[in-house]
Write a protein that holds these residues in place. Structure first.
Motif, PDB file in Angstrom:
ATOM      1  N   PRO A 233       1.225  -1.176  -0.021  1.00 56.88           N
ATOM      2  CA  PRO A 233      -0.104   0.242   0.321  1.00 56.88           C
ATOM      3  C   PRO A 233       0.868   1.458  -0.070  1.00 56.88           C
ATOM      4  N   THR A 358      -8.835  -0.534  -4.168  1.00 56.35           N
ATOM      5  CA  THR A 358      -8.131  -1.201  -3.739  1.00 56.35           C
ATOM      6  C   THR A 358      -7.856  -2.606  -4.629  1.00 56.35           C
ATOM      7  N   TYR A 366      -4.222  -3.147   2.287  1.00 52.60           N
ATOM      8  CA  TYR A 366      -4.355  -1.912   1.803  1.00 52.60           C
ATOM      9  C   TYR A 366      -5.476  -1.481   3.097  1.00 52.60           C
TER      10      TYR A 366
END
Length: 435
Positions: A233, A358, A366
């Motif tokens: 991330p 995501t 994430y």
């Protein structure tokens, strides 16, 4: 409120019948809707202003109440470990049920503290049990979010969560109204006994409904406990910039918003029923706003709409400065209306942002990283706020009553207007109309 709940229920039925006839999809959406009702009752009988009232009953001071308000955010760090544990524990329904029931059972168990232990142990014991309780629920949060992302079809996410949240906040409003009136009729230990007894029954109901969730197969990212997996991330610049801004905003916001009930009960000297009624107004507004934001999310991306929520939350704090010239209840009502609109949009849109912006395979890490960042901010903010309210004990009354909240609102408005539009302008893909 009843009419709106009935209309929302009919909308859900139309959605399911007209677009998604698969029985597994219908069952999953229905279970999520029903399961949230007992969970909402527990959260509003044992949390919010009624929790603050219980903490004051136990003898908590402002900095201790700030610590309690910060614990749910701190325990979001557990989601980092759960993101890895999901690679082994593939039965998401089973794990969610165990963690959800464990969380609520421990929370209800705090009601036994005044009955079983000496007064000197009340505060530390409550803190420890509450910490354990929210560690369980936050660990389960990443699993629940991943599960819901697979259960709810993308085309109806905005509308479904808007309707779902509307129904749950209607339940929250009614719960707060009844709970506040009960505490007026039966103040002290008798009233709290009833609140905790009702919550215990809802734990059983909630556990039954959690076990009925749909349980689609988990799509593994093949992640192992490695720096590369955790850093994924952080290499995603659009995601990282959005998460960093939200972290900063939550840090400032949580200096005062989690302590609204403390300020109203302990500084402005409002009654239990007045505080719960004001909070109920916020919940009703939030309930209506979920439908509004959900419909907007069908036209605009969650990123774009999030930039509209931040100034509204800022204004909800700034208006406290109006107490210097206008009636107290008028200002508090306006503040909570704005807070209901702003937080209603934020809660819905940040969830849709996380499950829609995501990558599916990496979604657990994430969510975990986002939760860890915002969790640290959410923990630091109320602790600063609790100490700040204590530090101004000898300051002018205006600073204690409304100055801290109003000035914090001004500090929130600056990044909301000057930074947020640039941060949320970029996206990995073309904007998703459903978040």
């Amino acid at each position: 409120m009843t009419k709106r709940m009935r209309v929302a229920g009919l909308d859900i039925q139309r959605l399911l019948r007209s677009r998604f006839n698969d029985s597994e999809t219908r069952r999953g959406l229905r279970a999520s809707l029903i399961e949230g009702i007992p969970a909402t009752i527990i959260a509003n009988l044992l949390g919010g202003p009624l929790q603050t009232a219980f903490l004051l009953y136990l003898g908590f001071q402002s900095e201790q109440i700030g610590l309690i308000a910060a614990i749910p955010s701190l325990t979001l760090l557990a989601q980092i470990f759960m993101a890895f544990a999901m690679e082994r524990w593939r039965d998401r329904r089973k794990v969610t049920t165990i963690l959800g029931v464990g969380h609520r059972s421990l929370w209800v168990g705090t009601g036994l503290i005044p009955l079983l232990f000496p007064e000197a142990a009340w505060a530390p014991l409550y803190i420890v049990v509450f910490l354990c309780s929210f560690t369980l629920t936050q660990a389960g949060g990443v699993i629940w979010t991943s599960l819901m992302a697979d259960i709810v079809p993308p085309p109806i996410r905005g509308r479904y969560f808007g309707i779902r949240n509307t129904i749950h906040w209607a339940v929250a409003s009614l719960t707060l109204l009844v709970g506040g009136q009960l505490m007026e009729w039966l103040p002290g230990g008798r009233g709290f006994t009833i609140l905790f007894a009702v919550s215990a029954l809802c734990v059983v109901w909630n556990g039954i409904e959690l076990s009925r969730y749909a349980n689609p197969p988990f799509e593994s990212a093949g992640g192992t406990l490695s720096a590369g997996f955790i850093l994924k991330p952080f290499r995603d610049k659009p995601f990282l910039s959005a998460a960093s801004f939200i972290t900063l905003f939550i840090l400032i916001q949580n200096i005062v918003v989690p302590l609204y009930a403390y300020a109203m009960l302990n500084l402005l000297n409002l009654s239990y029923s007045s505080v719960t009624l004001i909070t109920m107004i916020q919940n009703i507004v939030m309930m209506v706003s979920y439908i509004f934001w959900g419909n907007l999310n069908a036209r605009f991306s969650a990123r774009k709409l999030l930039t509209w929520t931040f100034p509204i939350i800022s204004l909800a704090c700034i208006v406290w400065l109006g107490m210097s010239a206008l009636p107290l209840l008028l200002i508090l009502g306006l503040s909570h209306v704005l807070l209901g609109i702003g937080l209603g949009g934020y809660n819905l849109l940040v969830f849709n942002f996380l499950i829609g912006d995501t990558p599916k395979a990496d979604r657990p890490i994430y969510i975990a990283v986002f939760s860890a960042l915002t969790g640290i901010a959410g923990f630091v903010g109320p602790n600063i706020g609790g100490r700040l309210f204590k530090a101004v004990n000898d300051a002018p009354a205006w600073l204690q009553d409304y100055g801290i909240v109003g000035l914090t609102g001004i500090a929130l408005l600056v990044p909301a207007v000057a930074i947020a539009p640039f941060v949320f302008r970029s996206s990995r893909n073309s904007p998703s109309k459903v978040g």
